[in-house]
Design a protein around this motif. Structure first.
Motif, PDB file in Angstrom:
ATOM      1  N   UNK A   1       0.870  -1.170   0.000  1.00 55.56           N
ATOM      2  CA  UNK A   1       0.000   0.000   0.000  1.00 55.56           C
ATOM      3  C   UNK A   1       0.909   1.222   0.000  1.00 55.56           C
ATOM      4  N   UNK A   2       0.671   2.115  -0.917  1.00 58.63           N
ATOM      5  CA  UNK A   2       1.488   3.324  -1.011  1.00 58.63           C
ATOM      6  C   UNK A   2       0.568   4.518  -0.814  1.00 58.63           C
ATOM      7  N   UNK A   3       0.933   5.366   0.122  1.00 55.96           N
ATOM      8  CA  UNK A   3       0.094   6.535   0.400  1.00 55.96           C
ATOM      9  C   UNK A   3       0.962   7.776   0.435  1.00 55.96           C
ATOM     10  N   UNK A   4       0.356   8.897   0.118  1.00 55.66           N
ATOM     11  CA  UNK A   4       1.124  10.114   0.307  1.00 55.66           C
ATOM     12  C   UNK A   4       0.980  10.548   1.760  1.00 55.66           C
ATOM     13  N   UNK A   5       2.057  11.112   2.274  1.00 53.57           N
ATOM     14  CA  UNK A   5       2.088  11.547   3.669  1.00 53.57           C
ATOM     15  C   UNK A   5       2.827  12.873   3.715  1.00 53.57           C
ATOM     16  N   UNK A   6       2.803  13.516   4.881  1.00 57.94           N
ATOM     17  CA  UNK A   6       3.625  14.716   5.038  1.00 57.94           C
ATOM     18  C   UNK A   6       4.864  14.351   5.831  1.00 57.94           C
ATOM     19  N   UNK A   7       5.929  15.072   5.576  1.00 57.41           N
ATOM     20  CA  UNK A   7       7.167  14.867   6.314  1.00 57.41           C
ATOM     21  C   UNK A   7       6.941  15.252   7.774  1.00 57.41           C
ATOM     22  N   UNK A   8       7.522  14.511   8.685  1.00 55.28           N
ATOM     23  CA  UNK A   8       7.368  14.824  10.113  1.00 55.28           C
ATOM     24  C   UNK A   8       8.728  14.780  10.791  1.00 55.28           C
ATOM     25  N   UNK A   9       9.253  15.945  11.183  1.00 56.97           N
ATOM     26  CA  UNK A   9      10.572  15.967  11.833  1.00 56.97           C
ATOM     27  C   UNK A   9      10.452  15.547  13.294  1.00 56.97           C
ATOM     28  N   UNK A  10      11.589  15.399  13.977  1.00 59.11           N
ATOM     29  CA  UNK A  10      11.557  15.085  15.407  1.00 59.11           C
ATOM     30  C   UNK A  10      11.019  16.261  16.218  1.00 59.11           C
TER      31      UNK A  10
ATOM     32  N   UNK B   1      -0.222   9.405   8.455  1.00 56.60           N
ATOM     33  CA  UNK B   1       0.166  10.253   7.327  1.00 56.60           C
ATOM     34  C   UNK B   1       0.260  11.736   7.659  1.00 56.60           C
ATOM     35  N   UNK B   2      -0.189  12.121   8.854  1.00 54.41           N
ATOM     36  CA  UNK B   2      -0.150  13.530   9.245  1.00 54.41           C
ATOM     37  C   UNK B   2       0.947  13.743  10.290  1.00 54.41           C
ATOM     38  N   UNK B   3       1.142  14.977  10.693  1.00 54.57           N
ATOM     39  CA  UNK B   3       2.201  15.299  11.656  1.00 54.57           C
ATOM     40  C   UNK B   3       1.705  16.371  12.623  1.00 54.57           C
ATOM     41  N   UNK B   4       2.039  16.223  13.888  1.00 52.20           N
ATOM     42  CA  UNK B   4       1.690  17.220  14.904  1.00 52.20           C
ATOM     43  C   UNK B   4       2.956  17.612  15.651  1.00 52.20           C
ATOM     44  N   UNK B   5       3.087  18.878  15.968  1.00 53.04           N
ATOM     45  CA  UNK B   5       4.223  19.344  16.761  1.00 53.04           C
ATOM     46  C   UNK B   5       3.707  20.197  17.905  1.00 53.04           C
TER      47      UNK B   5
ATOM     48  N   UNK C   1      -2.030  15.828   5.200  1.00 54.26           N
ATOM     49  CA  UNK C   1      -1.653  15.738   3.784  1.00 54.26           C
ATOM     50  C   UNK C   1      -2.415  16.731   2.903  1.00 54.26           C
ATOM     51  N   UNK C   2      -3.683  17.003   3.232  1.00 54.60           N
ATOM     52  CA  UNK C   2      -4.471  17.906   2.390  1.00 54.60           C
ATOM     53  C   UNK C   2      -4.155  19.382   2.648  1.00 54.60           C
ATOM     54  N   UNK C   3      -3.341  19.658   3.676  1.00 54.40           N
ATOM     55  CA  UNK C   3      -2.983  21.051   3.961  1.00 54.40           C
ATOM     56  C   UNK C   3      -1.925  21.596   3.016  1.00 54.40           C
ATOM     57  N   UNK C   4      -1.209  20.719   2.354  1.00 48.19           N
ATOM     58  CA  UNK C   4      -0.176  21.213   1.455  1.00 48.19           C
ATOM     59  C   UNK C   4      -0.644  21.056   0.022  1.00 48.19           C
ATOM     60  N   UNK C   5      -0.309  22.021  -0.814  1.00 45.49           N
ATOM     61  CA  UNK C   5      -0.811  21.994  -2.182  1.00 45.49           C
ATOM     62  C   UNK C   5      -0.371  20.724  -2.898  1.00 45.49           C
ATOM     63  N   UNK C   6      -1.274  20.155  -3.670  1.00 48.24           N
ATOM     64  CA  UNK C   6      -0.886  18.985  -4.442  1.00 48.24           C
ATOM     65  C   UNK C   6      -1.660  18.983  -5.739  1.00 48.24           C
ATOM     66  N   UNK C   7      -1.142  18.249  -6.654  1.00 49.24           N
ATOM     67  CA  UNK C   7      -1.783  18.145  -7.960  1.00 49.24           C
ATOM     68  C   UNK C   7      -3.084  17.361  -7.811  1.00 49.24           C
ATOM     69  N   UNK C   8      -4.038  17.630  -8.661  1.00 47.30           N
ATOM     70  CA  UNK C   8      -5.300  16.895  -8.587  1.00 47.30           C
ATOM     71  C   UNK C   8      -5.321  15.708  -9.548  1.00 47.30           C
ATOM     72  N   UNK C   9      -4.173  15.463 -10.170  1.00 44.33           N
ATOM     73  CA  UNK C   9      -4.075  14.322 -11.078  1.00 44.33           C
ATOM     74  C   UNK C   9      -4.380  13.028 -10.328  1.00 44.33           C
ATOM     75  N   UNK C  10      -5.248  12.192 -10.855  1.00 41.27           N
ATOM     76  CA  UNK C  10      -5.474  10.901 -10.192  1.00 41.27           C
ATOM     77  C   UNK C  10      -4.267   9.970 -10.385  1.00 41.27           C
ATOM     78  N   UNK C  11      -4.199   8.897  -9.600  1.00 42.17           N
ATOM     79  CA  UNK C  11      -3.106   7.938  -9.757  1.00 42.17           C
ATOM     80  C   UNK C  11      -3.086   7.385 -11.169  1.00 42.17           C
ATOM     81  N   UNK C  12      -1.901   7.199 -11.728  1.00 45.66           N
ATOM     82  CA  UNK C  12      -1.820   6.601 -13.053  1.00 45.66           C
ATOM     83  C   UNK C  12      -0.493   5.877 -13.224  1.00 45.66           C
ATOM     84  N   UNK C  13      -0.456   4.995 -14.160  1.00 39.81           N
ATOM     85  CA  UNK C  13       0.782   4.325 -14.544  1.00 39.81           C
ATOM     86  C   UNK C  13       1.214   4.816 -15.902  1.00 39.81           C
ATOM     87  N   UNK C  14       2.522   4.885 -16.125  1.00 45.46           N
ATOM     88  CA  UNK C  14       3.019   4.934 -17.498  1.00 45.46           C
ATOM     89  C   UNK C  14       3.996   3.786 -17.608  1.00 45.46           C
ATOM     90  N   UNK C  15       4.097   3.171 -18.746  1.00 46.16           N
ATOM     91  CA  UNK C  15       5.081   2.107 -18.905  1.00 46.16           C
ATOM     92  C   UNK C  15       5.373   1.882 -20.366  1.00 46.16           C
TER      93      UNK C  15
END
Ligand SMILES: *[C@@H]1O[C@H](CO)[C@@H](O)[C@H](O)[C@H]1NC(C)=O
Ligand SMILES: *[C@@H]1O[C@H](CO)[C@@H](O)[C@H](O)[C@H]1NC(C)=O
Ligand SMILES: *[C@@H]1O[C@H](CO)[C@@H](O)[C@H](O)[C@H]1NC(C)=O
Length: 299
Positions: free
Chosen positions: A131-140, A155-159, A270-284
């Protein structure tokens, strides 16, 4: 499709360090919009490049919640797109001091940027679904007197910052660190925050009261609190006649003057940071190869 493939080959070869792409290898790119599931066995002899938008990182886990060690036996995940990029291993993952009670956190690995590549080491005999998901970076932490963790979900981060500031300055502190002052969605989130940090001190949230409209609002998300989850302490709010009332939490919600100096909690979803609205896709490179995967956008 051909163009995308050429660009990929170029970028792989162009990344240098003498890494050789076997000519017989198929090269596939998977763009992960939100969540994707892949069957590892179907990528034998392939290099699978996984991308998400550049503001996010990737989280890998096993689809059925099995221990991630099982995946490491069969597949290597590289943090980057060439062979020389480090292999991500479970034992080298960041271990936050908070949030560790979350079993699933131990059963997943995170990249440090938005690209990874995957190689099959050994074909699994039993089905192995990643399972692959997008997440936000979370520092120490965010510097001194602060602590971060994947406290609420994977997938989220709290400080938390343990430097006391007024509410406006805590808002600025979070923004300066690429985060937002807390908005509480539900009891689950609030309880996990108390479990991670404290129920005995006040933490500023982003909520404030508008005396003109008479509405409480989460300023970070611009959403009115009513109707919605609330957790006011007994007899609260009790001071909303004062202009600029703000809301702090301490095992329940309190309206307090915004100039009070309290600790605070910042969050990044994850939804707080701008991201493309492109749906998941493969190229090969193989046009016949379109049916091997299953996607789900929500699970
Ligand atoms: C808030 O920030 C302002 C501007 O940086 C600063 O002058 C003020 O001292 C800060 N107040 C508190 C309570 O930290
Ligand atoms: C408070 O509410 C009034 C009326 O809806 C609105 O015009 C004003 O912009 C609000 N103030 C803030 C600080 O949001
Ligand atoms: C509101 O309640 C808190 C305790 O919950 C108390 O300390 C405070 O004085 C009260 N404020 C007013 C205006 O009654």
């Amino acid at each position: 499709m051909y163009l995308a493939f050429s660009v990929l080959v170029f970028s792989l070869l162009g990344s240098g360090h003498g890494s050789v792409i076997p000519t017989e290898a198929c090269i596939r790119t998977l763009y992960v919009s939100d969540t994707a599931l892949i069957d590892v066995a179907e990528h034998e002899n392939c290099i699978l490049q996984i991308d998400t938008d550049q503001n996010h990182i990737l989280r890998f886990s096993l689809a059925h919640g099995e221990h991630f060690e099982r995946a490491q036996e069969f597949v290597s995940i590289y943090d980057g797109i060439d062979e020389d990029s480090p292999i991500i291993r479970l034992e080298n993952q960041i271990r936050h001091k908070v949030g560790l009670t979350h079993a699933e956190l131990i059963d997943s690995v995170y990249t440090t940027n938005s690209v990874a590549h995957l190689r099959l080491k050994k074909k699994p005999t039993l089905s192995l679904k990643l399972k692959i998901e997008k997440a936000v970076y979370c520092p120490f932490n965010l510097g001194s007197e602060s602590q971060c963790g994947r406290v609420v979900d994977a997938n989220s981060c709290y400080c938390a910052t343990f430097t006391k500031r007024d509410q406006a300055n805590q808002t600025t502190y979070c923004i300066d660190n690429g985060m937002k002052l807390l908005s509480i969605q539900d009891l689950n989130e609030e309880e996990k925050l108390y479990a991670a940090w404290d129920t005995l001190v006040y933490f500023w949230t982003s909520a404030s009261y508008n005396t003109t409209s008479g509405a409480w609002r989460w300023e970070s998300t611009m959403e009115n609190i009513y109707p919605g989850y609330t957790n006011w302490a007994p007899f609260e709010p009790n001071n909303t006649l004062n202009d600029g009332d703000c809301m702090a939490m301490k095992n329940g919600w309190y309206d307090d003057p915004c100039v009070n100096l309290y600790d605070a909690i910042c969050e990044l979803q994850p939804e707080d940071v701008p991201s493309s609205t492109t749906p998941s896709y493969y190229t090969n490179s193989d046009p016949a190869f379109t049916s091997f995967s299953t996607f789900s956008s929500q699970d």
